[in-house]
Design a protein around this motif. Sequence first.
Motif, PDB file in Angstrom:
ATOM      1  N   TRP A 137       0.862  -1.181   0.000  1.00  0.00           N
ATOM      2  CA  TRP A 137       0.000   0.000   0.000  1.00  0.00           C
ATOM      3  C   TRP A 137       0.894   1.225   0.000  1.00  0.00           C
ATOM      4  N   VAL A 138       0.548   2.223  -0.816  1.00  0.00           N
ATOM      5  CA  VAL A 138       1.290   3.489  -0.857  1.00  0.00           C
ATOM      6  C   VAL A 138       0.292   4.625  -0.665  1.00  0.00           C
ATOM      7  N   THR A 139       0.657   5.566   0.179  1.00  0.00           N
ATOM      8  CA  THR A 139      -0.228   6.690   0.489  1.00  0.00           C
ATOM      9  C   THR A 139      -0.382   7.596  -0.732  1.00  0.00           C
ATOM     10  N   VAL A 140      -1.617   7.973  -1.029  1.00  0.00           N
ATOM     11  CA  VAL A 140      -1.887   8.919  -2.116  1.00  0.00           C
ATOM     12  C   VAL A 140      -1.129  10.206  -1.803  1.00  0.00           C
ATOM     13  N   GLY A 141      -0.409  10.709  -2.789  1.00  0.00           N
ATOM     14  CA  GLY A 141       0.394  11.922  -2.605  1.00  0.00           C
ATOM     15  C   GLY A 141       1.860  11.627  -2.324  1.00  0.00           C
ATOM     16  N   ASN A 142       2.199  10.380  -1.986  1.00  0.00           N
ATOM     17  CA  ASN A 142       3.595  10.003  -1.786  1.00  0.00           C
ATOM     18  C   ASN A 142       4.136   9.562  -3.150  1.00  0.00           C
ATOM     19  N   ASP A 143       4.256  10.561  -4.034  1.00  0.00           N
ATOM     20  CA  ASP A 143       4.603  10.287  -5.423  1.00  0.00           C
ATOM     21  C   ASP A 143       5.999   9.691  -5.583  1.00  0.00           C
ATOM     22  N   ARG A 144       6.936  10.114  -4.745  1.00  0.00           N
ATOM     23  CA  ARG A 144       8.292   9.570  -4.837  1.00  0.00           C
ATOM     24  C   ARG A 144       8.278   8.055  -4.574  1.00  0.00           C
ATOM     25  N   ALA A 145       7.549   7.641  -3.548  1.00  0.00           N
ATOM     26  CA  ALA A 145       7.460   6.209  -3.246  1.00  0.00           C
ATOM     27  C   ALA A 145       6.747   5.472  -4.372  1.00  0.00           C
ATOM     28  N   ARG A 146       5.675   6.033  -4.867  1.00  0.00           N
ATOM     29  CA  ARG A 146       4.932   5.367  -5.946  1.00  0.00           C
ATOM     30  C   ARG A 146       5.812   5.189  -7.183  1.00  0.00           C
ATOM     31  N   ARG A 147       6.592   6.222  -7.535  1.00  0.00           N
ATOM     32  CA  ARG A 147       7.492   6.098  -8.692  1.00  0.00           C
ATOM     33  C   ARG A 147       8.552   5.024  -8.451  1.00  0.00           C
ATOM     34  N   LEU A 148       9.072   4.940  -7.222  1.00  0.00           N
ATOM     35  CA  LEU A 148      10.033   3.892  -6.895  1.00  0.00           C
ATOM     36  C   LEU A 148       9.416   2.524  -7.144  1.00  0.00           C
ATOM     37  N   TYR A 149       8.230   2.306  -6.592  1.00  0.00           N
ATOM     38  CA  TYR A 149       7.580   1.004  -6.746  1.00  0.00           C
ATOM     39  C   TYR A 149       7.315   0.691  -8.209  1.00  0.00           C
ATOM     40  N   GLU A 150       6.920   1.681  -8.988  1.00  0.00           N
ATOM     41  CA  GLU A 150       6.700   1.461 -10.424  1.00  0.00           C
ATOM     42  C   GLU A 150       8.012   1.091 -11.119  1.00  0.00           C
ATOM     43  N   ARG A 151       9.115   1.777 -10.764  1.00  0.00           N
ATOM     44  CA  ARG A 151      10.427   1.426 -11.341  1.00  0.00           C
ATOM     45  C   ARG A 151      10.826   0.000 -10.971  1.00  0.00           C
ATOM     46  N   CYS A 152      10.399  -0.462  -9.816  1.00  0.00           N
ATOM     47  CA  CYS A 152      10.726  -1.815  -9.340  1.00  0.00           C
ATOM     48  C   CYS A 152       9.767  -2.867  -9.890  1.00  0.00           C
ATOM     49  N   GLY A 153       8.800  -2.460 -10.722  1.00  0.00           N
ATOM     50  CA  GLY A 153       7.916  -3.416 -11.376  1.00  0.00           C
ATOM     51  C   GLY A 153       6.534  -3.569 -10.777  1.00  0.00           C
ATOM     52  N   PHE A 154       6.177  -2.757  -9.794  1.00  0.00           N
ATOM     53  CA  PHE A 154       4.835  -2.823  -9.212  1.00  0.00           C
ATOM     54  C   PHE A 154       3.849  -2.080 -10.100  1.00  0.00           C
ATOM     55  N   ILE A 155       2.610  -2.562 -10.118  1.00  0.00           N
ATOM     56  CA  ILE A 155       1.540  -1.892 -10.845  1.00  0.00           C
ATOM     57  C   ILE A 155       0.370  -1.657  -9.895  1.00  0.00           C
ATOM     58  N   LEU A 156      -0.414  -0.638 -10.190  1.00  0.00           N
ATOM     59  CA  LEU A 156      -1.602  -0.354  -9.380  1.00  0.00           C
ATOM     60  C   LEU A 156      -2.610  -1.486  -9.543  1.00  0.00           C
ATOM     61  N   THR A 157      -3.277  -1.825  -8.443  1.00  0.00           N
ATOM     62  CA  THR A 157      -4.259  -2.918  -8.464  1.00  0.00           C
ATOM     63  C   THR A 157      -5.696  -2.423  -8.596  1.00  0.00           C
ATOM     64  N   GLY A 158      -5.910  -1.115  -8.414  1.00  0.00           N
ATOM     65  CA  GLY A 158      -7.269  -0.574  -8.393  1.00  0.00           C
ATOM     66  C   GLY A 158      -7.837  -0.487  -6.987  1.00  0.00           C
ATOM     67  N   GLU A 159      -7.123  -1.017  -6.001  1.00  0.00           N
ATOM     68  CA  GLU A 159      -7.576  -0.945  -4.603  1.00  0.00           C
ATOM     69  C   GLU A 159      -7.309   0.453  -4.046  1.00  0.00           C
TER      70      GLU A 159
END
Length: 179
Positions: A137-159
């Motif tokens: 889970w990543v907090t909405v607005g924590n864009d730096r963390a979200r970009r990290l996870y995307e670079r590491c291969g994570f995708i949004l689940t819709g949750e």
Amino acid sequence: MSEQRTAADAGSGSRAVEIRRIGPDDWQVLRDIRLAALREAPSAFGSTYAREAAFGEAEWRDRLAARRTFLAYVPGLGAGPVGISGGYVDEDSPPGEVELVSMWVSPTARGHGVAAPLVEAVLGWARDEGAQTVHLWVTVGNDRARRLYERCGFILTGEKAPLPSDPSLSELGMAHAVA
């Protein structure tokens, strides 16, 4: 400390990052970095500093026994850990899924290639355990963390769900297939 690995990030400003998996005897190190993370970035976690500062030795040891915890060390940035990540099997999760939790890098270590090796440590542990998916889970607005996870291969689940420590904030589910 039970396991050590060294990683180097090719990015600018990178240094060798040593990842160590810790166990129950390292409870004081966990306590110190976890409380530092909760103080520095309270909206990034589902728990609070006040709640966890009240934990005694038994709670910290139990936490380490119930999940895999990884710490990052970087030469030249002090003797102590500069980042943390963890993984565990949530009994409410689908079979084959593990959770990536407690991800944090000290402000002094950001930009030094610490975050991706911490994520990879959890992904590697999940693969070794036979998991099929790592969820977080990543907090909405924590864009730096979200970009990290995307670079590491994570995708949004819709949750989308309220952040347990502050229901006025939302968090988004992300997943990474590892099998």
